[in-house]
Design a protein around this motif. Structure first.
Motif, PDB file in Angstrom:
ATOM      1  N   TYR A  85       0.871  -1.244   0.238  1.00 30.20           N
ATOM      2  CA  TYR A  85       0.063   0.035   0.034  1.00 30.20           C
ATOM      3  C   TYR A  85       0.814   1.400  -0.260  1.00 30.20           C
ATOM      4  O   TYR A  85       1.493   1.451   0.934  1.00 30.20           O
ATOM      5  CB  TYR A  85      -0.827   0.077   1.163  1.00 30.20           C
ATOM      6  N   ILE A 126      -7.113  -2.542   0.026  1.00 30.13           N
ATOM      7  CA  ILE A 126      -6.076  -3.501   0.592  1.00 30.13           C
ATOM      8  C   ILE A 126      -6.742  -4.941   0.239  1.00 30.13           C
ATOM      9  O   ILE A 126      -8.039  -4.902   0.886  1.00 30.13           O
ATOM     10  CB  ILE A 126      -6.125  -3.172   2.022  1.00 30.13           C
ATOM     11  N   ARG A 160      -1.091  -5.267  -0.309  1.00 27.57           N
ATOM     12  CA  ARG A 160      -0.939  -5.604   1.249  1.00 27.57           C
ATOM     13  C   ARG A 160      -0.736  -4.560   2.113  1.00 27.57           C
ATOM     14  O   ARG A 160      -0.357  -3.497   1.528  1.00 27.57           O
ATOM     15  CB  ARG A 160       0.083  -6.664   1.308  1.00 27.57           C
ATOM     16  N   LYS A 161      -0.727  -4.639   3.343  1.00 29.19           N
ATOM     17  CA  LYS A 161      -0.594  -3.559   4.397  1.00 29.19           C
ATOM     18  C   LYS A 161       1.068  -3.585   4.194  1.00 29.19           C
ATOM     19  O   LYS A 161       1.708  -4.153   4.176  1.00 29.19           O
ATOM     20  CB  LYS A 161      -1.105  -3.890   5.642  1.00 29.19           C
ATOM     21  N   ASP A 209      -5.381   1.657   9.213  1.00 30.79           N
ATOM     22  CA  ASP A 209      -5.796   0.306   8.550  1.00 30.79           C
ATOM     23  C   ASP A 209      -4.660  -0.110   7.498  1.00 30.79           C
ATOM     24  O   ASP A 209      -4.566  -1.133   7.239  1.00 30.79           O
ATOM     25  CB  ASP A 209      -7.312   0.350   7.752  1.00 30.79           C
ATOM     26  N   GLU A 210      -3.943   0.850   7.230  1.00 30.83           N
ATOM     27  CA  GLU A 210      -2.855   0.450   6.094  1.00 30.83           C
ATOM     28  C   GLU A 210      -1.423  -0.230   6.504  1.00 30.83           C
ATOM     29  O   GLU A 210      -0.657  -0.701   5.946  1.00 30.83           O
ATOM     30  CB  GLU A 210      -2.453   1.671   5.237  1.00 30.83           C
ATOM     31  N   TYR A 211      -1.595  -0.156   7.985  1.00 29.87           N
ATOM     32  CA  TYR A 211      -0.371  -0.647   8.568  1.00 29.87           C
ATOM     33  C   TYR A 211      -0.568  -2.121   9.309  1.00 29.87           C
ATOM     34  O   TYR A 211      -1.627  -2.234  10.026  1.00 29.87           O
ATOM     35  CB  TYR A 211       0.306   0.257   9.673  1.00 29.87           C
ATOM     36  N   PHE A 212       0.476  -2.896   9.242  1.00 27.62           N
ATOM     37  CA  PHE A 212       0.332  -4.175   9.850  1.00 27.62           C
ATOM     38  C   PHE A 212       1.289  -3.928  10.981  1.00 27.62           C
ATOM     39  O   PHE A 212       2.712  -4.205  10.621  1.00 27.62           O
ATOM     40  CB  PHE A 212       0.193  -5.615   9.088  1.00 27.62           C
TER      41      PHE A 212
END
Length: 338
Positions: free
Chosen positions: A14, A69, A95-96, A180-183
């Motif tokens: 992302y 995502i 993906r994140k 939400d875009e971070y894991f």
């Protein structure tokens, strides 16, 4: 129409750019100019730009522009009034962004004296695009409660201070949320409270014992290679050979003449005394009478012969003693004259 995208199914992080390149040509392979080539998806519709020099249509699309995502199915449509409409399909997985929680020192273990204050400091590392993440919500939990780590300087370092840390070992579960875009995976931080009277940690004791054992083995191997692998007789010869290089001669164990003669005299006299020893007769009862047994080395039938042999042995012993006395006197006189 040919799809020149390197991989019709691609995975991107992302925030990365998606570069789409399309060739639109007739059956003879010639480029069809002035065509309308368009990207169509559920969230976005964009026209591709034509390059007459390269004879292709291109589009650079950032994954943050209406791509979700997960899996995105894209359709490329090419139209020109004199040609059939062409289609190409692209599967894009977004993906994140991967983020790791860590301490400033890189270690997940902290030791502190019991009763002292301890400060917890962590940062959020962006492993895909590098740098630190700011503006996140960072929390911690442990058996005595929970709390929040704050980034007061907005530099990506989150910290908090615990007052009067108790004795014992405690695990802190650190969690973070930056969008939400971070894991962001949880992080386990271990803090050990050591009392003043407590002994050294067990791993330090084990390390000390291991060092002593290794030193002992190394010393034994050295001594074995240098000395013990040779037999005892060889070691003595090697030791005496080394002494030959000394300036002073090693002193051997030499006894005096008088002492040597006295030793020989006593040895010979001891032998003679053993010959003259006679066991006393043994009495045993036979009925009401007591019968005396003669010595073992005598015969009852020859008393005269036994007496002669005993006298002869005594005479020889006296002669031997006289010779030894004379030898001792002569030796002493010679020693005084010299």
């Amino acid at each position: 129409m040919d799809n020149l995208t390197l991989d019709p199914s691609i995975e991107l992080v992302y925030g990365e750019d998606l570069n789409i390149t399309i060739k639109y040509a007739d059956l003879n392979g010639f480029h069809i100019p002035n065509a309308t080539v368009r990207l169509i998806s559920e969230g976005v519709t964009r026209d591709l730009n034509e390059s007459l020099s390269l004879e292709q249509f291109t589009l650079i699309l950032n994954t943050t522009e209406r791509l979700v995502i997960g899996v995105n199915l894209l359709t490329i449509e090419a139209q020109e009034p004199n040609f059939l409409t062409g289609y190409a399909f692209l599967r894009v997985t977004v993906r994140k962004v991967n983020v790791e929680i860590g301490t400033l020192t890189g270690s997940n273990t902290v030791e502190i004296r019991t009763g002292n204050d301890v400060t917890i400091r962590v940062n959020l590392k962006n492993t895909d695009f590098e740098g630190l993440i700011t503006g996140a919500i960072v929390t911690y939990t442990w058996e005595n409660g929970d709390g929040i780590l704050t980034d007061a300087n907005n530099d990506g370092v989150y910290e908090t201070t615990l007052k009067s840390f108790p004795n014992g070992t405690y695990t802190f579960e650190v969690s973070a949320f930056a969008g939400d875009e971070y894991f962001i995976e949880d992080y386990a931080l271990i803090i050990i409270g050591i009392s003043e009277t407590a002994g050294p940690p067990i791993f330090q004791i084990l390390a000390l014992i291991s060092a002593v054992i290794i030193a002992g083995l190394a010393s034994y191997l050295y001594v074995y290679q240098k000395y013990l692998r040779f037999p005892k007789a060889v070691r003595k010869v090697r030791k005496y050979r080394k002494s030959l290089k000394r300036k002073t001669v090693p002193s051997p164990n030499i006894i005096g003449r008088e002492k040597a003669i006295n030793s020989l005299y006593k040895e010979e006299l001891h032998k003679t005394s053993n010959i003259l020893k006679v066991k006393p007769p043994v009495s045993r009862a036979k009925g009401s009478l007591i019968e005396k047994l003669p010595p073992r080395y005598t015969q009852v039938s020859e008393p005269k012969k036994l007496k002669l042999e005993t006298d002869t042995l005594i005479d020889k012993s006296l002669e031997k003693k006289a010779e030894l006395d004379k030898l001792v006197n002569d030796t002493l006189e010679n020693g005084e004259n010299s």
